[in-house]
Design an enzyme around this catalytic site. Structure first.
Site, PDB file in Angstrom:
ATOM      1  N   HIS A 233     -13.278  -0.336   4.436  1.00 40.75           N
ATOM      2  CA  HIS A 233     -13.436   1.090   4.715  1.00 40.75           C
ATOM      3  C   HIS A 233     -14.914   1.374   5.019  1.00 40.75           C
ATOM      4  CE1 HIS A 233      -9.435   1.630   3.433  1.00 40.75           C
ATOM      5  NE2 HIS A 233      -9.595   2.230   2.283  1.00 40.75           N
TER       6      HIS A 233
ATOM      7  N   CYS B 224      -9.710   3.415  -3.297  1.00 41.84           N
ATOM      8  CA  CYS B 224     -10.579   2.523  -2.515  1.00 41.84           C
ATOM      9  C   CYS B 224     -11.616   3.289  -1.678  1.00 41.84           C
ATOM     10  CB  CYS B 224      -9.748   1.593  -1.640  1.00 41.84           C
ATOM     11  SG  CYS B 224      -8.445   2.400  -0.718  1.00 41.84           S
TER      12      CYS B 224
ATOM     13  N   ASN C 148     -12.244  -2.724   1.115  1.00 38.65           N
ATOM     14  CA  ASN C 148     -11.353  -1.909   0.286  1.00 38.65           C
ATOM     15  C   ASN C 148     -10.462  -2.741  -0.620  1.00 38.65           C
ATOM     16  OD1 ASN C 148     -10.352  -2.306   3.136  1.00 38.65           O
ATOM     17  ND2 ASN C 148      -8.414  -1.788   2.150  1.00 38.65           N
TER      18      ASN C 148
ATOM     19  N   GLN D  75     -10.902   4.570   7.548  1.00 43.44           N
ATOM     20  CA  GLN D  75     -10.202   3.724   6.581  1.00 43.44           C
ATOM     21  C   GLN D  75      -9.335   2.652   7.233  1.00 43.44           C
ATOM     22  OE1 GLN D  75      -9.743   7.518   3.660  1.00 43.44           O
ATOM     23  NE2 GLN D  75      -8.311   5.862   3.299  1.00 43.44           N
TER      24      GLN D  75
HETATM   25  N1  LIG Z   1      -4.644  -1.670  -0.705  1.00 43.08           N
HETATM   26  C1  LIG Z   1      -5.739  -1.065  -1.160  1.00 43.08           C
HETATM   27  O1  LIG Z   1      -6.799  -0.994  -0.496  1.00 43.08           O
HETATM   28  C2  LIG Z   1      -5.728  -0.431  -2.516  1.00 43.08           C
HETATM   29  C3  LIG Z   1      -6.936  -0.005  -3.023  1.00 43.08           C
HETATM   30  C4  LIG Z   1      -6.984   0.585  -4.295  1.00 43.08           C
HETATM   31  C5  LIG Z   1      -5.829   0.727  -5.008  1.00 43.08           C
HETATM   32  N2  LIG Z   1      -4.634   0.308  -4.485  1.00 43.08           N
HETATM   33  C6  LIG Z   1      -3.456   0.495  -5.327  1.00 43.08           C
HETATM   34  O2  LIG Z   1      -3.080  -0.782  -5.879  1.00 43.08           O
HETATM   35  C7  LIG Z   1      -1.662  -0.823  -6.035  1.00 43.08           C
HETATM   36  C8  LIG Z   1      -1.109  -2.014  -5.276  1.00 43.08           C
HETATM   37  O3  LIG Z   1      -1.412  -1.838  -3.893  1.00 43.08           O
HETATM   38  P1  LIG Z   1      -1.195  -2.977  -2.795  1.00 43.08           P
HETATM   39  O4  LIG Z   1      -1.903  -2.478  -1.601  1.00 43.08           O
HETATM   40  O5  LIG Z   1      -1.528  -4.337  -3.334  1.00 43.08           O
HETATM   41  O6  LIG Z   1       0.428  -2.901  -2.584  1.00 43.08           O
HETATM   42  P2  LIG Z   1       1.428  -3.986  -2.009  1.00 43.08           P
HETATM   43  O7  LIG Z   1       0.727  -4.943  -1.133  1.00 43.08           O
HETATM   44  O8  LIG Z   1       2.574  -3.218  -1.481  1.00 43.08           O
HETATM   45  O9  LIG Z   1       1.899  -4.788  -3.337  1.00 43.08           O
HETATM   46  C9  LIG Z   1       2.677  -4.164  -4.355  1.00 43.08           C
HETATM   47  C10 LIG Z   1       2.819  -5.082  -5.555  1.00 43.08           C
HETATM   48  O10 LIG Z   1       3.573  -4.380  -6.561  1.00 43.08           O
HETATM   49  C11 LIG Z   1       4.712  -5.179  -6.930  1.00 43.08           C
HETATM   50  N3  LIG Z   1       5.833  -4.306  -7.258  1.00 43.08           N
HETATM   51  C12 LIG Z   1       6.417  -3.362  -6.487  1.00 43.08           C
HETATM   52  N4  LIG Z   1       7.451  -2.782  -7.140  1.00 43.08           N
HETATM   53  C13 LIG Z   1       7.511  -3.381  -8.349  1.00 43.08           C
HETATM   54  C14 LIG Z   1       8.362  -3.234  -9.489  1.00 43.08           C
HETATM   55  N5  LIG Z   1       9.365  -2.348  -9.505  1.00 43.08           N
HETATM   56  N6  LIG Z   1       8.125  -4.020 -10.564  1.00 43.08           N
HETATM   57  C15 LIG Z   1       7.115  -4.922 -10.558  1.00 43.08           C
HETATM   58  N7  LIG Z   1       6.287  -5.124  -9.529  1.00 43.08           N
HETATM   59  C16 LIG Z   1       6.468  -4.346  -8.436  1.00 43.08           C
HETATM   60  C17 LIG Z   1       5.003  -6.018  -5.707  1.00 43.08           C
HETATM   61  O11 LIG Z   1       5.773  -7.129  -6.106  1.00 43.08           O
HETATM   62  P3  LIG Z   1       6.803  -7.838  -5.060  1.00 43.08           P
HETATM   63  O12 LIG Z   1       5.944  -8.665  -4.134  1.00 43.08           O
HETATM   64  O13 LIG Z   1       7.658  -8.644  -5.953  1.00 43.08           O
HETATM   65  O14 LIG Z   1       7.516  -6.730  -4.337  1.00 43.08           O
HETATM   66  C18 LIG Z   1       3.579  -6.376  -5.276  1.00 43.08           C
HETATM   67  O15 LIG Z   1       3.086  -7.408  -6.092  1.00 43.08           O
HETATM   68  C19 LIG Z   1      -1.136   0.533  -5.532  1.00 43.08           C
HETATM   69  O16 LIG Z   1      -1.012   1.433  -6.610  1.00 43.08           O
HETATM   70  C20 LIG Z   1      -2.224   0.990  -4.585  1.00 43.08           C
HETATM   71  O17 LIG Z   1      -2.248   2.396  -4.436  1.00 43.08           O
HETATM   72  C21 LIG Z   1      -4.558  -0.290  -3.273  1.00 43.08           C
END
Ligand SMILES: NC(=O)c1ccc[n+]([C@@H]2O[C@H](COP(=O)([O-])OP(=O)(O)OC[C@H]3O[C@@H](n4cnc5c(N)ncnc54)[C@H](OP(=O)(O)O)[C@@H]3O)[C@@H](O)[C@H]2O)c1
Length: 351
Positions: free
Chosen positions: A256, A131, A329, A158
């Site tokens: 960000h 991001c 982001n 960030q």
């Molecule tokens: N936040 C940002 O700004 C951002 C930006 C770019 C990229 N990312 C990337 O995008 C990804 C998601 O980030 P996020 O911020 O959305 O995280 P998050 O809010 O913690 O959400 C995680 C998601 O993954 C699912 N999950 C976790 N463990 C799992 C498993 N074992 N099997 C299937 N589903 C699973 C969760 O499902 P449950 O609800 O069922 O637990 C939830 O839907 C990460 O790789 C992160 O690095 C994030």
């Protein structure tokens, strides 16, 4: 009529997944079925997409049956395990995690900068950049296309949602602990008020800034800073680009910001830079020094473009520009760019 492609959203219940469902509901409806997937904890929950309630399925091999494109918004280790499974079933995976970004057989795509890269995907996977890089690269890429980039020095500010739902919940809890107090006037008082409740951050983030994001390496650079360096080079196709990033966490919920010092091959002018930024797709130039009007995260949050202001030529280097950029982001920094890539790929199914 050609059948519309089937889409799976893996990680639909997360911070990025939630924004992705909003965007899918707002964009032109190019998809047939949209299947929502998360961990077994969320199976059976219902989430709204395109105005309809859709039941969340637990991640497993079967959920990819009949799927054309899958967007993955899950932790790195989950993508690492499951993206190849989906790809082996013929699904084109667009992955938001860091698991495949630097794999030479996986393109790292920003549709405004290197859309052609999405077509060559030996592993059946396309990666979405991190991001912080995404929040600036559309503006930097537009300037590079005309001026030829030589060096980038950036500092990031960030938002906590870059660390997912846990990051946002942590800031909100900490803000309640410090609200209305005299804290922030003597060393360590904020830390004592917050105690061990620092969530995904190494220090309190309320009433504070944290001078690194990600994990620290032995040489002092953080994982987030290395991502900005490695991913910017890959997206721009400049493997030797000089680049230094300092990544800082600030008490902003979403969006960000970055200061950017960009040095180019030859002399640049602010007027030409402004013209480029004013017409570049995905960029808004919002730069009014006379009125003191520039982008701020509080105004940019919830919007799609990269916002640019404070455009100046470096005082000591006529080949360099100084900019302040803001990008949501969770939208361009994650969900929107992933949707844009998925839409590029979907075009292959319908053309
Ligand atoms: N936040 C940002 O700004 C951002 C930006 C770019 C990229 N990312 C990337 O995008 C990804 C998601 O980030 P996020 O911020 O959305 O995280 P998050 O809010 O913690 O959400 C995680 C998601 O993954 C699912 N999950 C976790 N463990 C799992 C498993 N074992 N099997 C299937 N589903 C699973 C969760 O499902 P449950 O609800 O069922 O637990 C939830 O839907 C990460 O790789 C992160 O690095 C994030």
């Amino acid at each position: 009529m050609t059948k519309k492609p089937t889409l799976a959203v893996v990680g639909a219940t997360g911070a990025v997944g939630a924004v992705m469902l909003q965007i899918l509901s707002q964009h032109a409806d190019i998809w047939g079925e949209i299947r929502l997937v998360a961990s077994p904890r969320s199976a059976g929950r219902k989430l709204a997409v395109r105005g309809e309630e859709v039941e969340v399925l637990a991640l497993g091999e079967d959920v990819f049956d009949g799927v054309d494109v899958a967007m993955f918004d899950v932790p790195d280790e989950v993508s690492e395990q499951w993206a190849p499974v989906a790809a082996s079933k013929g699904v084109v995976v667009v992955d938001n995690s860091a698991a495949f970004r630097m794999d030479p057989d996986v393109p790292l795509v920003v549709p405004e900068v290197n859309p052609h890269a999405a077509r060559v995907r030996p592993r059946g996977i396309v990666a979405n950049p991190n991001c912080t890089t995404l929040s600036m690269i559309v503006a930097v890429g537009a300037l590079h296309a005309e001026f030829g980039l030589r060096e980038l020095i950036v500092s990031s500010y960030q938002a906590v949602s870059g660390a997912g739902r846990d990051g946002v919940d942590t800031l909100r809890r900490q803000m309640q602990l410090v609200a209305g107090s005299e804290l922030g006037t003597s060393p360590g008082d904020v830390r004592r008020a917050v105690g061990d409740d620092t969530g995904p951050f190494p220090e309190p983030v309320a009433l504070n800034v944290v001078p690194w994001a990600g994990t620290l390496r032995d040489d002092g650079w953080s994982s987030e800073e290395m991502k900005v360096r490695d991913e910017s080079r890959k997206i721009l196709g400049l493997p030797d680009l000089k680049i230094a990033a300092t990544c800082v966490r600030v008490p902003v919920v979403t969006t960000h910001s970055l200061t950017v010092h960009a040095r180019f091959e030859d002399e640049v002018t602010v007027d030409r830079a402004r013209e480029i930024l004013a017409t570049a797709p995905g960029v808004v130039l919002f730069d009014n020094p006379a009125a003191g009007e520039f982008p701020t995260p509080a105004d940019v949050v919830g919007t799609d473009p990269t916002w640019v202001g404070r455009v100046r030529r470096a005082l000591d280097d006529p080949t360099a520009l100084e900019l302040f950029v803001c990008g949501d982001n969770l939208r361009k920094g994650a969900a929107l760019n992933t949707v844009q890539i998925a839409e590029l790929v979907a075009g292959e199914f319908t053309s």
